[in-house]
Design an enzyme around this catalytic site. Structure first.
Site, PDB file in Angstrom:
ATOM      1  N   ASP A 138       6.139  -1.321   5.572  1.00 23.08           N
ATOM      2  CA  ASP A 138       5.029  -1.895   4.828  1.00 23.08           C
ATOM      3  C   ASP A 138       5.592  -3.046   3.999  1.00 23.08           C
ATOM      4  O   ASP A 138       6.770  -3.043   3.634  1.00 23.08           O
ATOM      5  CB  ASP A 138       4.412  -0.816   3.927  1.00 23.08           C
ATOM      6  CG  ASP A 138       3.368  -1.384   3.003  1.00 23.08           C
ATOM      7  OD1 ASP A 138       2.397  -1.983   3.488  1.00 23.08           O
ATOM      8  OD2 ASP A 138       3.537  -1.237   1.777  1.00 23.08           O
ATOM      9  N   ASP A 158       4.016  -4.905   0.875  1.00 23.97           N
ATOM     10  CA  ASP A 158       3.862  -4.865  -0.584  1.00 23.97           C
ATOM     11  C   ASP A 158       4.112  -3.470  -1.138  1.00 23.97           C
ATOM     12  O   ASP A 158       3.483  -2.505  -0.738  1.00 23.97           O
ATOM     13  CB  ASP A 158       2.459  -5.342  -0.962  1.00 23.97           C
ATOM     14  CG  ASP A 158       2.208  -6.758  -0.481  1.00 23.97           C
ATOM     15  OD1 ASP A 158       3.027  -7.641  -0.784  1.00 23.97           O
ATOM     16  OD2 ASP A 158       1.193  -6.976   0.212  1.00 23.97           O
TER      17      ASP A 158
END
Length: 193
Positions: free
Chosen positions: A10, A12
């Site tokens: 992922d 952020d």
């Protein structure tokens, strides 16, 4: 050609410090322990792919074109850490968005597995031998639905804690470097398959 395992990340809150709706490369900084993790994974020769929901497009906060500068900066940050960014896959949609064409239900917005499935098909990746590391349970669910192993970073970003059959991670870690060590502990066995 044999399919390769990968580590999906992922963006952020996992690779980068979480700055909501940021597309300014100058504001992109490593999350805690991310540099060390990328260095560790890069040294091991692991295929690394970033997958990210980017609903700012659907919400009218930035255009799709702004994500190219994000990809370029991510690739530079990976390289600076001794790693290679194999791909950056993002979902511009959100059902509550206001931009026509992007304000839709889709198959790519996590927790749906579309981004992982697309990356695997385009990059020749074996999802059954891959991991997805993220900081919320939507990441875990996307991984599990795609057939990856899932690792949740316990960094305080999950706020809803909705449970379900696909929302239980295979492992947990306190930061990305600990996650990288956990993944690499299983990596040789996976590679030999």
């Amino acid at each position: 050609m044999a399919l390769r395992p990968a580590v999906f990340l992922d963006k952020d809150g996992t690779v980068l410090a979480d700055v909501p709706y940021n597309v300014d490369p100058a504001r992109m900084v490593y999350a805690p322990m991310a540099f060390a993790a990328l260095n560790r994974l890069g040294a091991a020769g692991v295929a690394l792919v970033v997958v990210s929901n980017q609903s700012g497009v659907a919400r009218g906060l930035f255009p799709v074109a702004a994500l190219e500068a994000v990809r370029v900066k991510l690739a530079a940050m990976f390289m600076a850490a001794g790693a290679w960014l194999e791909g950056f896959y993002w979902c511009p949609h959100h059902p509550s968005g206001r931009v026509a064409g992007y304000a839709i239900e889709c198959d790519c917005r996590k927790p749906r597995p579309g981004l992982l499935l697309r990356a695997a098909g385009e990059l020749g990746l074996d999802l059954s031998r891959s991991w997805f590391i993220g900081d919320i349970l939507d990441d875990v669910e996307a991984a599990n639905r795609a057939g990856c192993r899932s690792l949740l970073l316990d960094v305080g970003h999950e706020t809803e804690w909705r449970t379900g059959p696909d929302r239980t991670p295979d492992a947990r870690a306190p930061d990305l470097d600990a996650a990288a060590r956990r993944v690499l502990a299983d990596w040789p066995a996976q590679r030999g398959g």
